[in-house]
Design an enzyme around this catalytic site. Structure first.
Site, PDB file in Angstrom:
ATOM      1  N   ASP A  50       0.857  -1.189   0.000  1.00  0.00           N
ATOM      2  CA  ASP A  50       0.000   0.000   0.000  1.00  0.00           C
ATOM      3  C   ASP A  50       0.889   1.232   0.000  1.00  0.00           C
ATOM      4  N   LEU A  52      -0.249   4.149   0.955  1.00  0.00           N
ATOM      5  CA  LEU A  52      -0.786   4.985   2.036  1.00  0.00           C
ATOM      6  C   LEU A  52      -1.200   6.368   1.523  1.00  0.00           C
ATOM      7  N   LEU A  98      -6.827  -4.900  -4.354  1.00  0.00           N
ATOM      8  CA  LEU A  98      -7.854  -3.948  -3.913  1.00  0.00           C
ATOM      9  C   LEU A  98      -7.422  -2.492  -4.052  1.00  0.00           C
ATOM     10  N   THR A 147     -16.324  -3.554  -8.589  1.00  0.00           N
ATOM     11  CA  THR A 147     -17.531  -2.950  -8.027  1.00  0.00           C
ATOM     12  C   THR A 147     -18.741  -3.185  -8.934  1.00  0.00           C
ATOM     13  N   ASP A 148     -19.931  -3.104  -8.345  1.00  0.00           N
ATOM     14  CA  ASP A 148     -21.156  -3.204  -9.161  1.00  0.00           C
ATOM     15  C   ASP A 148     -21.364  -1.947 -10.012  1.00  0.00           C
ATOM     16  N   GLU A 149     -20.599  -0.875  -9.709  1.00  0.00           N
ATOM     17  CA  GLU A 149     -20.829   0.394 -10.419  1.00  0.00           C
ATOM     18  C   GLU A 149     -20.445   0.307 -11.897  1.00  0.00           C
ATOM     19  N   TYR A 172     -14.904   7.180 -11.911  1.00  0.00           N
ATOM     20  CA  TYR A 172     -14.504   6.053 -11.045  1.00  0.00           C
ATOM     21  C   TYR A 172     -14.927   4.718 -11.658  1.00  0.00           C
ATOM     22  N   SER A 173     -16.217   4.608 -11.995  1.00  0.00           N
ATOM     23  CA  SER A 173     -16.686   3.301 -12.482  1.00  0.00           C
ATOM     24  C   SER A 173     -16.095   2.986 -13.857  1.00  0.00           C
ATOM     25  N   LYS A 176     -12.716   1.544 -13.179  1.00  0.00           N
ATOM     26  CA  LYS A 176     -12.809   0.165 -12.660  1.00  0.00           C
ATOM     27  C   LYS A 176     -13.226  -0.786 -13.794  1.00  0.00           C
ATOM     28  N   LEU A 212     -20.921   7.747   2.311  1.00  0.00           N
ATOM     29  CA  LEU A 212     -22.162   8.162   2.970  1.00  0.00           C
ATOM     30  C   LEU A 212     -22.248   7.826   4.472  1.00  0.00           C
ATOM     31  N   PRO A 227     -25.408  16.286   4.361  1.00  0.00           N
ATOM     32  CA  PRO A 227     -25.647  16.736   2.975  1.00  0.00           C
ATOM     33  C   PRO A 227     -26.204  15.640   2.071  1.00  0.00           C
ATOM     34  N   ARG A 236     -29.140   2.150  -3.076  1.00  0.00           N
ATOM     35  CA  ARG A 236     -27.898   1.374  -3.028  1.00  0.00           C
ATOM     36  C   ARG A 236     -28.179   0.062  -2.286  1.00  0.00           C
ATOM     37  N   ASP A 302     -27.325  17.979  -6.551  1.00  0.00           N
ATOM     38  CA  ASP A 302     -27.083  16.575  -6.846  1.00  0.00           C
ATOM     39  C   ASP A 302     -25.670  16.342  -7.390  1.00  0.00           C
TER      40      ASP A 302
HETATM   41  P1  NAD Z   1     -10.141   2.727   0.118  1.00  0.00           P
HETATM   42  O1  NAD Z   1     -10.126   4.011  -0.648  1.00  0.00           O
HETATM   43  O2  NAD Z   1     -10.620   2.720   1.523  1.00  0.00           O
HETATM   44  O3  NAD Z   1      -8.676   2.083   0.126  1.00  0.00           O
HETATM   45  C1  NAD Z   1      -7.870   2.057  -1.011  1.00  0.00           C
HETATM   46  C2  NAD Z   1      -6.463   1.670  -0.563  1.00  0.00           C
HETATM   47  O4  NAD Z   1      -5.628   1.611  -1.726  1.00  0.00           O
HETATM   48  C3  NAD Z   1      -5.821   2.669   0.398  1.00  0.00           C
HETATM   49  O5  NAD Z   1      -5.193   1.991   1.462  1.00  0.00           O
HETATM   50  C4  NAD Z   1      -4.793   3.387  -0.463  1.00  0.00           C
HETATM   51  O6  NAD Z   1      -3.670   3.862   0.262  1.00  0.00           O
HETATM   52  C5  NAD Z   1      -4.414   2.293  -1.448  1.00  0.00           C
HETATM   53  N1  NAD Z   1      -3.889   2.846  -2.700  1.00  0.00           N
HETATM   54  C6  NAD Z   1      -4.460   3.818  -3.469  1.00  0.00           C
HETATM   55  N2  NAD Z   1      -3.666   4.114  -4.507  1.00  0.00           N
HETATM   56  C7  NAD Z   1      -2.584   3.292  -4.415  1.00  0.00           C
HETATM   57  C8  NAD Z   1      -1.413   3.120  -5.199  1.00  0.00           C
HETATM   58  N3  NAD Z   1      -1.193   3.875  -6.281  1.00  0.00           N
HETATM   59  N4  NAD Z   1      -0.505   2.178  -4.828  1.00  0.00           N
HETATM   60  C9  NAD Z   1      -0.706   1.428  -3.712  1.00  0.00           C
HETATM   61  N5  NAD Z   1      -1.789   1.564  -2.919  1.00  0.00           N
HETATM   62  C10 NAD Z   1      -2.726   2.484  -3.269  1.00  0.00           C
HETATM   63  O7  NAD Z   1     -10.978   1.734  -0.801  1.00  0.00           O
HETATM   64  P2  NAD Z   1     -12.017   0.579  -0.388  1.00  0.00           P
HETATM   65  O8  NAD Z   1     -13.354   1.175  -0.199  1.00  0.00           O
HETATM   66  O9  NAD Z   1     -11.405  -0.262   0.670  1.00  0.00           O
HETATM   67  O10 NAD Z   1     -12.050  -0.248  -1.752  1.00  0.00           O
HETATM   68  C11 NAD Z   1     -11.101  -1.281  -2.004  1.00  0.00           C
HETATM   69  C12 NAD Z   1     -11.397  -1.897  -3.353  1.00  0.00           C
HETATM   70  O11 NAD Z   1     -12.723  -2.426  -3.366  1.00  0.00           O
HETATM   71  C13 NAD Z   1     -11.321  -0.904  -4.513  1.00  0.00           C
HETATM   72  O12 NAD Z   1     -10.740  -1.545  -5.610  1.00  0.00           O
HETATM   73  C14 NAD Z   1     -12.784  -0.556  -4.797  1.00  0.00           C
HETATM   74  O13 NAD Z   1     -12.958  -0.206  -6.149  1.00  0.00           O
HETATM   75  C15 NAD Z   1     -13.462  -1.869  -4.457  1.00  0.00           C
HETATM   76  N6  NAD Z   1     -14.866  -1.759  -3.993  1.00  0.00           N
HETATM   77  C16 NAD Z   1     -15.209  -0.891  -2.993  1.00  0.00           C
HETATM   78  C17 NAD Z   1     -16.532  -0.833  -2.560  1.00  0.00           C
HETATM   79  C18 NAD Z   1     -16.958   0.074  -1.420  1.00  0.00           C
HETATM   80  O14 NAD Z   1     -18.143   0.168  -1.130  1.00  0.00           O
HETATM   81  N7  NAD Z   1     -16.041   0.735  -0.735  1.00  0.00           N
HETATM   82  C19 NAD Z   1     -17.486  -1.665  -3.142  1.00  0.00           C
HETATM   83  C20 NAD Z   1     -17.088  -2.554  -4.159  1.00  0.00           C
HETATM   84  C21 NAD Z   1     -15.774  -2.595  -4.579  1.00  0.00           C
HETATM   85  P1  TYD Z   2     -21.158   6.842  -1.591  1.00  0.00           P
HETATM   86  O1  TYD Z   2     -20.996   6.366  -0.181  1.00  0.00           O
HETATM   87  O2  TYD Z   2     -20.271   7.951  -2.076  1.00  0.00           O
HETATM   88  O3  TYD Z   2     -21.037   5.559  -2.516  1.00  0.00           O
HETATM   89  P2  TYD Z   2     -21.342   5.389  -4.116  1.00  0.00           P
HETATM   90  O4  TYD Z   2     -21.452   6.717  -4.743  1.00  0.00           O
HETATM   91  O5  TYD Z   2     -20.135   4.665  -4.560  1.00  0.00           O
HETATM   92  O6  TYD Z   2     -22.603   4.587  -4.186  1.00  0.00           O
HETATM   93  O7  TYD Z   2     -22.651   7.323  -1.790  1.00  0.00           O
HETATM   94  C1  TYD Z   2     -23.762   6.472  -1.502  1.00  0.00           C
HETATM   95  C2  TYD Z   2     -25.028   7.223  -1.890  1.00  0.00           C
HETATM   96  O8  TYD Z   2     -25.178   8.356  -1.009  1.00  0.00           O
HETATM   97  C3  TYD Z   2     -24.989   7.804  -3.305  1.00  0.00           C
HETATM   98  O9  TYD Z   2     -26.294   7.731  -3.872  1.00  0.00           O
HETATM   99  C4  TYD Z   2     -24.604   9.251  -3.100  1.00  0.00           C
HETATM  100  C5  TYD Z   2     -25.212   9.590  -1.741  1.00  0.00           C
HETATM  101  N1  TYD Z   2     -24.478  10.607  -0.958  1.00  0.00           N
HETATM  102  C6  TYD Z   2     -25.149  11.740  -0.469  1.00  0.00           C
HETATM  103  O10 TYD Z   2     -26.366  11.923  -0.669  1.00  0.00           O
HETATM  104  N2  TYD Z   2     -24.425  12.665   0.227  1.00  0.00           N
HETATM  105  C7  TYD Z   2     -23.091  12.538   0.460  1.00  0.00           C
HETATM  106  O11 TYD Z   2     -22.469  13.431   1.094  1.00  0.00           O
HETATM  107  C8  TYD Z   2     -22.413  11.360  -0.022  1.00  0.00           C
HETATM  108  C9  TYD Z   2     -20.952  11.144   0.205  1.00  0.00           C
HETATM  109  C10 TYD Z   2     -23.170  10.415  -0.728  1.00  0.00           C
END
Ligand code: NAD
Ligand code: TYD
Length: 364
Positions: A50, A52, A98, A147-149, A172-173, A176, A212, A227, A236, A302
């Protein structure tokens, strides 16, 4: 940097062992996956790589940092040369990838950062794995966490399945989706053994308070506005992070080569309904007057390109691998709130410094 693999292997006697690279292990989901693998498989050597970023935090792993099968490598997946050197040194036999830029709102401001880490970074790992595995692909696996996105958005009905066409709507999506395509292409072109899983929204301990649920928990504690984007009627499908980690464990060990698995909680919530429940829980846990947290709800502009609804059909992983979530949403949310209330110092540490700048830019 950690010691060479052979030294570890000698220590393990006859037990089956693996050298597993987990990228992004200091982040939210990664830290739960690292903990699960380190504790459940003492015969595996777990290397957490990582760089960091703001989202990576070694405080997420203090309980396992002294375990003999845990090793931390600070490195950037964007640096191909460094990544190749690390692969050559440790000869990983599996990768669970990840590391990513993971927040949609940040991707709207800086899409290129997402292409760099999520696309090029993934390519660097694929190339490094292929280089050390070529000629001997037996027992190797590149497990890509997605991700499902990537499937885009749904109307009121229907679910994302493993065969739903990709139609990403945010930078982002899109990044991915691109990385998923490269993983698949390396499987087809170079026969790289891979698994991809596409999961719905996670929540739980250690999530950075830009998403969120932890953002709203933090704001309620501080009595700041909540917000809500648009009309709040976006949907979601929420999964407790520890259940995502258990699905990854199963797919890693029992999943079929070159398959995709969708992971989700069968747990859909409109944002505004989820926020109201969260407010009720918070009033109760903080001993505040009923209805006081809900008064903080503030509707704001939005998010551009906001996906209306995500919902996962997790039948395949349930039927083929026997996975199911271990907690109900109410249980998971209760545990999550308790964790944030019990880890005030963690929350203060991650919300000091640069966090304020991000917050002001996003919500001012
Ligand atoms: P996060 O943002 O909490 O953590 C990401 C980690 O990756 C961090 O520790 C960061 O330091 C590290 N990182 C970022 N850029 C890097 C680089 N260039 N080199 C090395 N390390 C690096 O993310 P998360 O929410 O834990 O998500 C982890 C994975 O799961 C991601 O691939 C994300 O797309 C996927 N995912 C997340 C969710 C969700 O709801 N959070 C859902 C489905 C899939
Ligand atoms: P988020 O946690 O950013 O996940 P994702 O966009 O990957 O689904 O957001 C979850 C939902 O909440 C999304 O519909 C956007 C909404 N949201 C708000 O309404 N306010 C906020 O400040 C944030 C961060 C998200």
């Amino acid at each position: 940097m950690a010691k060479s693999k052979n030294k570890y292997r000698l220590k393990m006697g006859n037990k089956p062992t693996k050298n597993i690279l987990i990228t992004g292990g200091a982040g939210f989901i990664g830290s739960h996956v690292v903990r699960l693998f380190v504790n459940k498989y003492p015969n595996y050597q777990i290397f957490n790589l990582d760089v960091l970023t703001y989202a990576g935090n070694l405080e997420n792993l203090t309980d396992i940092q002294e375990k003999p099968n845990y090793h931390f490598i600070k490195a950037d997946i964007n640096n191909a040369k460094e990544i190749n050197t690390i692969f050559n040194e440790h000869k990983f036999d599996s990768v669970i990838h990840l590391a990513a830029e993971s927040h949609v709102d940040r991707s709207i401001y800086d899409p290129l950062a997402f292409v760099k880490t999520n696309v090029i970074g993934t390519m660097n790992l694929l190339n490094a794995a292929l280089e050390i595995w070529k000629g001997d692909l037996e027992g190797k696996l590149f497990y890509h966490i997605s991700t499902d996105e990537v499937y885009g958005t749904l109307d009121e009905t229907g679910l994302f399945t493993e065969t739903t066409a990709y139609a990403p709507n945010s930078p982002y999506s899109a990044s991915k989706a691109s990385s998923d395509h490269f993983v698949r292409a390396y499987g087809e072109t170079y026969d790289l053994p891979y698994i991809i899983s596409n999961c719905s929204n996670n929540y739980g301990p250690n999530q950075f308070p830009e998403k969120l649920i932890p953002l709203f928990i933090h704001n309620i504690i501080e009595e700041k506005p909540l917000p809500v984007y648009g009309d709040g009627k976006y949907t979601r499908d929420w999964l407790y992070v520890i259940d995502h980690a258990s699905a990854i464990d199963l797919a890693f060990h029992k999943g079929k080569n070159k398959e995709t698995y969708n992971i989700g909680g069968f747990n859909e919530w409109q944002n505004i309904d989820l926020i109201k429940i969260l407010c009720e829980f918070m009033d109760e846990k903080l001993g505040r007057e009923k209805g006081s947290s809900a008064k903080l709800i503030t509707y704001i502009k939005d998010r551009p390109g906001h996906d209306k609804r995500y919902a996962i059909d997790a039948t395949k992983i349930s039927k083929e691998l026997g996975w199911k979530p271990s907690v109900t949403f109410e249980e998971g949310l209760g545990k999550t709130i308790d964790w944030y209330l019990g880890n005030e110092e963690w929350l203060i540490n991650v919300t000091s410094g640069k966090y304020q700048k991000y917050y002001d830019k996003q919500y001012s």
